[in-house]
Write an enzyme that holds these catalytic residues in place. Structure first.
Site, mmCIF file in Angstrom:
data_model
loop_
_atom_site.group_PDB
_atom_site.id
_atom_site.type_symbol
_atom_site.label_atom_id
_atom_site.label_comp_id
_atom_site.label_asym_id
_atom_site.label_seq_id
_atom_site.Cartn_x
_atom_site.Cartn_y
_atom_site.Cartn_z
ATOM 1 N N SER A 275 -4.629 11.852 -4.049
ATOM 2 C CA SER A 275 -5.427 12.570 -3.059
ATOM 3 C C SER A 275 -5.029 12.159 -1.647
ATOM 4 O O SER A 275 -4.352 11.143 -1.452
ATOM 5 C CB SER A 275 -6.902 12.239 -3.275
ATOM 6 O OG SER A 275 -7.093 10.852 -3.063
ATOM 7 N N LYS A 276 -5.483 12.959 -0.708
ATOM 8 C CA LYS A 276 -5.274 12.640 0.709
ATOM 9 C C LYS A 276 -5.829 11.258 1.010
ATOM 10 O O LYS A 276 -5.278 10.503 1.793
ATOM 11 C CB LYS A 276 -6.057 13.654 1.562
ATOM 12 C CG LYS A 276 -5.251 14.810 1.996
ATOM 13 C CD LYS A 276 -5.845 15.613 3.144
ATOM 14 C CE LYS A 276 -7.316 15.766 3.218
ATOM 15 N NZ LYS A 276 -7.779 16.865 4.056
ATOM 16 N N ARG A 277 -6.955 10.960 0.365
ATOM 17 C CA ARG A 277 -7.608 9.667 0.603
ATOM 18 C C ARG A 277 -6.701 8.512 0.165
ATOM 19 O O ARG A 277 -6.596 7.504 0.849
ATOM 20 C CB ARG A 277 -8.953 9.616 -0.135
ATOM 21 C CG ARG A 277 -9.999 8.874 0.636
ATOM 22 C CD ARG A 277 -11.388 8.999 0.027
ATOM 23 N NE ARG A 277 -11.797 10.378 -0.169
ATOM 24 C CZ ARG A 277 -12.345 10.848 -1.289
ATOM 25 N NH1 ARG A 277 -12.538 10.049 -2.312
ATOM 26 N NH2 ARG A 277 -12.689 12.114 -1.392
ATOM 27 N N ALA A 280 -4.141 7.996 2.862
ATOM 28 C CA ALA A 280 -4.688 7.329 4.048
ATOM 29 C C ALA A 280 -4.941 5.847 3.746
ATOM 30 O O ALA A 280 -4.633 4.966 4.541
ATOM 31 C CB ALA A 280 -5.975 8.016 4.470
#
Ligand code: GLU
Length: 409
Positions: A275-277, A280
């Protein structure tokens, strides 16, 4: 596992191979999306077929300005240009579903006339009441399905006269599929083999919304038919929708017309689905190119801006879920086209490893002529605030360790 080539090559001989990538323009392109593009592209090129990009923008509430351009820019950067699309033209357009809006209602009406769909007049309040009334511990989110449909306000529960009056009065309504009861639904997935569903577990999905727009379910089937798609490849998150689509194929065009399907496995990150998370949190890109969400201003980093070569990017993506049965890891695009086969795509999730991704890029950088890297390196240095870059010094390696250039690879 279904053996290739007997399973699908027989149908390849009958039909021209036409595959499609069908993104909804809702944001940047995640690794998984580009891998879907890549496998479609490789399959089309290998079998002398066509690769189509169709923009699925019928959910206007999720439309994000700039996302469509971003998708095409990404495909161009990756070197995965479609044969037909909004930007490339073609004989099966328009390639944006919102521009095909008028063509879908007739199919929904045909389903109603044949007894496979119905008008539903329920208001949002009535739907909410239904969910509250039927909510139990075992069934926390009740669905509009065969157990519920006769208690709701639709053309199955109302008389023909009542339905006619509501329609003539212009009452807001949707059209829902009438899923059959007690049917076992099967299809053969090119990666997973036989997949079986029970119809009773599937709800009566909306096909045409109150604003006249089709939902994804109706539009994908109608357009795959009208665009003569021979094989439909998509992520495994679409597997639960398969029973609805199979019924639409059966009712509208005949099951023998249905494209062959393959559902690609998830790409896994450190904490489940990548995921994008994850990106990050662990400091690596998950999008192909930088994407700034126009609503929130949030920037998601891309492989391109991190200094990945497109050749390395597609090479590492190809191996996230596929291999050619040997130890080979570095592949030119032409080799991927020659060697790619669907029976070697794994059905289990593929684990993304950023260090391995960097290794691919390192190998590709070593293979590149120094001059060919200059403009990319210059862009990276300039982005880190270095100006007046001297070309000779750059080529001699004097800038290594400056800005965001890797010092360790
Ligand atoms: N529009 C769907 C998506 O955004 C496409 C699914 C499909 O390929 O059928 O992923």
């Amino acid at each position: 596992m279904i053996a290739e080539p007997a399973f699908y090559l027989c149908s390849l001989m009958e039909k021209k191979v036409r595959v499609r990538f069908a993104p909804s323009p809702t944001g940047g392109l995640h690794l998984g999306g580009v891998r879907t593009v890549l496998y479609n592209y490789l399959f089309a090129r290998k079998h002398g077929g066509d690769f189509i990009v169709r923009i699925e923008d019928t959910d206007q509430g999720r439309y994000v300005p700039g996302a469509e351009e971003y998708i095409f820019d990404t495909l161009r950067w990756c070197g995965l240009e479609p044969d037909e699309s909004v930007q490339h033209g073609g004989a099966f357009g328009p390639y944006r579903q919102s521009e095909r809006k008028e063509s879908y209602r007739q199919y929904a009406e045909q389903l109603i006339n044949d007894g496979h769909a119905y008008y539903a007049f329920d208001t949002p309040e009535e739907l909410e009441k239904m969910r509250q009334d039927h909510r139990t511990n075992e069934n926390p989110s009740p669905q509009y399905d065969h157990t519920i449909r006769m208690t709701m306000r639709n053309s199955l529960s109302l008389t023909a006269e009542e339905t006619k009056q509501l329609l003539e009065a212009g009452t807001r309504h949707v059209i829902r599929i009438k899923m059959p009861v007690n049917e076992t639904i099967r299809f053969t997935d090119m990666i997973r083999g036989e997949v079986v569903f029970e119809s009773n577990t599937v709800d009566d999905k909306v096909l045409l919304k109150a604003d006249g727009m089709p939902t994804y379910h109706l539009a994908v089937v109608v357009d795959d038919h009208l665009m003569q798609i021979s094989h439909a490849f998509r992520g495994e998150e679409w597997l639960p929708s398969a029973p609805v689509h199979i019924h639409l194929w059966k009712y509208l065009f005949g099951l023998d017309q249905m494209p062959q399907w393959a559902h690609f496995p998830l790409i896994l990150g450190p904490s489940g689905k990548l995921s994008k998370r994850d990106g990050a949190k662990y400091g690596f890109p998950v999008f192909a190119m930088n994407w700034t969400d126009p609503k929130t201003g949030e920037l998601t980093e891309g492989f391109k801006e991190k200094g990945f070569l497109p050749e390395a990017f597609i090479n590492l993506l190809a191996l996230l879920g596929w291999n050619d049965g040997t130890e080979q890891e570095i592949f030119l695009k032409e080799e991927l086209i020659e060697k790619f086969s669907m029976d070697r795509v794994h059905s289990a999730g593929a684990k993304f490893d950023y260090e391995k991704a960097r290794w691919f890029n390192h190998e590709w950088i070593k293979k590149s002529a120094v001059g060919s890297l200059e403009s990319g390196v210059r862009t990276l240095l300039e982005a880190s605030g270095l100006n007046n870059i001297d070309s000779a010094k750059l080529q001699a390696g004097d800038y290594i360790g400056k800005g965001s250039l890797y010092t360790d690879s």
